[in-house]
Design an enzyme around this catalytic site. Structure first.
Site, PDB file in Angstrom:
ATOM      1  N   GLY A 160       0.813  -1.218   0.000  1.00 59.84           N
ATOM      2  CA  GLY A 160       0.000   0.000   0.000  1.00 59.84           C
ATOM      3  C   GLY A 160       0.841   1.261   0.000  1.00 59.84           C
ATOM      4  N   TYR A 161       1.813   1.327   0.901  1.00 61.55           N
ATOM      5  CA  TYR A 161       2.667   2.513   1.006  1.00 61.55           C
ATOM      6  C   TYR A 161       3.566   2.656  -0.213  1.00 61.55           C
ATOM      7  CZ  TYR A 161       5.945   5.863   3.063  1.00 61.55           C
ATOM      8  OH  TYR A 161       6.734   6.970   3.316  1.00 61.55           O
ATOM      9  N   ALA A 162       4.238   1.556  -0.594  1.00 62.31           N
ATOM     10  CA  ALA A 162       5.182   1.620  -1.711  1.00 62.31           C
ATOM     11  C   ALA A 162       4.487   1.973  -3.018  1.00 62.31           C
ATOM     12  CB  ALA A 162       5.917   0.287  -1.849  1.00 62.31           C
ATOM     13  N   THR A 164       1.705   3.640  -3.509  1.00 62.17           N
ATOM     14  CA  THR A 164       1.214   5.017  -3.544  1.00 62.17           C
ATOM     15  C   THR A 164       2.356   6.026  -3.628  1.00 62.17           C
ATOM     16  OG1 THR A 164       1.014   4.953  -1.112  1.00 62.17           O
ATOM     17  CG2 THR A 164      -0.983   4.549  -2.398  1.00 62.17           C
ATOM     18  N   LYS A 165       3.482   5.717  -3.016  1.00 60.77           N
ATOM     19  CA  LYS A 165       4.615   6.637  -3.131  1.00 60.77           C
ATOM     20  C   LYS A 165       5.226   6.576  -4.533  1.00 60.77           C
ATOM     21  CE  LYS A 165       5.752   8.923  -0.154  1.00 60.77           C
ATOM     22  NZ  LYS A 165       5.221  10.250   0.279  1.00 60.77           N
TER      23      LYS A 165
END
Length: 251
Positions: A160-162, A164-165
């Protein structure tokens, strides 16, 4: 930050503060360098703490804007109000992000996924959409976006984090290419591993004393806000590389 970024004073040393936030340290460093900061935050309490700290420096009191960046209409309203008061924007710093927990991709709930997208990607899109006209009115506008190396490592449970970044980085690069022939220059900065709340959320057992103080990011933000033509942001600028180059130059 409204006018006068062309007269920013160099930040030789980071200013230490108890709040483990790159966002807050960026705001304090820019205010200390002479910028009038428009600080956006979700809670009035954190904004008032920032106001007190900037006031203690004897600098221009910041404009405080309680706003959740998931509120796209609120961002539009802020853009209109900045136009009414200042007519232009010289520096945009976007450092807000959420980790969203570490989960297998198949275990991320749809509503949680939408929240991560909203904070890490859609907020940047809405900021660009609302503030590009104001940045175009500056003689040398700078738009600074904080990213992470996790976006290119593709590690388990960081989906999720990777993702979106990575999307943020691509969005900024496309936009930078679109405005190449204007006064706007965008830069993507990677702070690396720092002693922040997000780091503690991801690695709760880690000794924070072994990590870089997020205050160290302040001088880097000021340097890029006042830098001459930066070109296109083909690669993220890593804090540790910038710090090493700075140390070599001053040796």
């Amino acid at each position: 930050m409204p006018p006068d970024h062309g007269r920013l004073e160099a930040a030789d040393e980071p200013r230490r503060r108890p709040t483990p936030s790159c966002r807050a340290h960026s705001a304090v460093a820019l205010a200390e360098a002479g910028a009038h900061v428009i600080a956006v935050g979700r809670t009035q309490g954190s904004l008032e703490e920032l106001d007190d700290e900037i006031a203690a420096l004897g600098r221009h009191r910041p404009t405080l804007v309680p706003l959740d960046l998931r509120d796209g209409d609120g961002i539009d309203t802020l853009g209109y109000e900045v136009f009414q008061r200042h007519k232009r924007l010289d520096i945009l710093v976007h450092a807000a992000a959420m980790l969203g927990g570490l989960w297998p991709v198949s275990h991320i709930a749809p509503d949680h996924w939408e929240e991560i997208i909203a904070v890490n990607v859609s907020a940047a899109y809405r900021l660009i959409r609302s503030f590009e006209p104001l940045l175009r009115q500056s003689e040398a506008a700078r738009a600074i976006f904080l990213t992470t190396g996790q976006g290119v490592r593709s590690r388990a449970f960081w989906g999720g984090y990777a993702a979106t970044k990575s999307a943020l980085d691509t969005l900024v690069r496309c936009w930078a290419d679109e405005v190449e022939h204007t006064s706007i220059r965008a830069v993507i900065l990677d702070p690396g591993v720092m002693r922040t709340r997000m780091r503690a959320e991801a690695f709760p057992g880690e000794d924070p004393a072994t990590l870089v103080d997020p205050a160290e990011i302040g001088p880097m933000i000021v340097a890029y806000a006042a830098a001459p033509d930066l070109g296109l942001p083909h690669e993220a600028v890593r804090f540790r590389d910038w710090q090493a180059a700075r140390a070599t130059a001053s040796a």
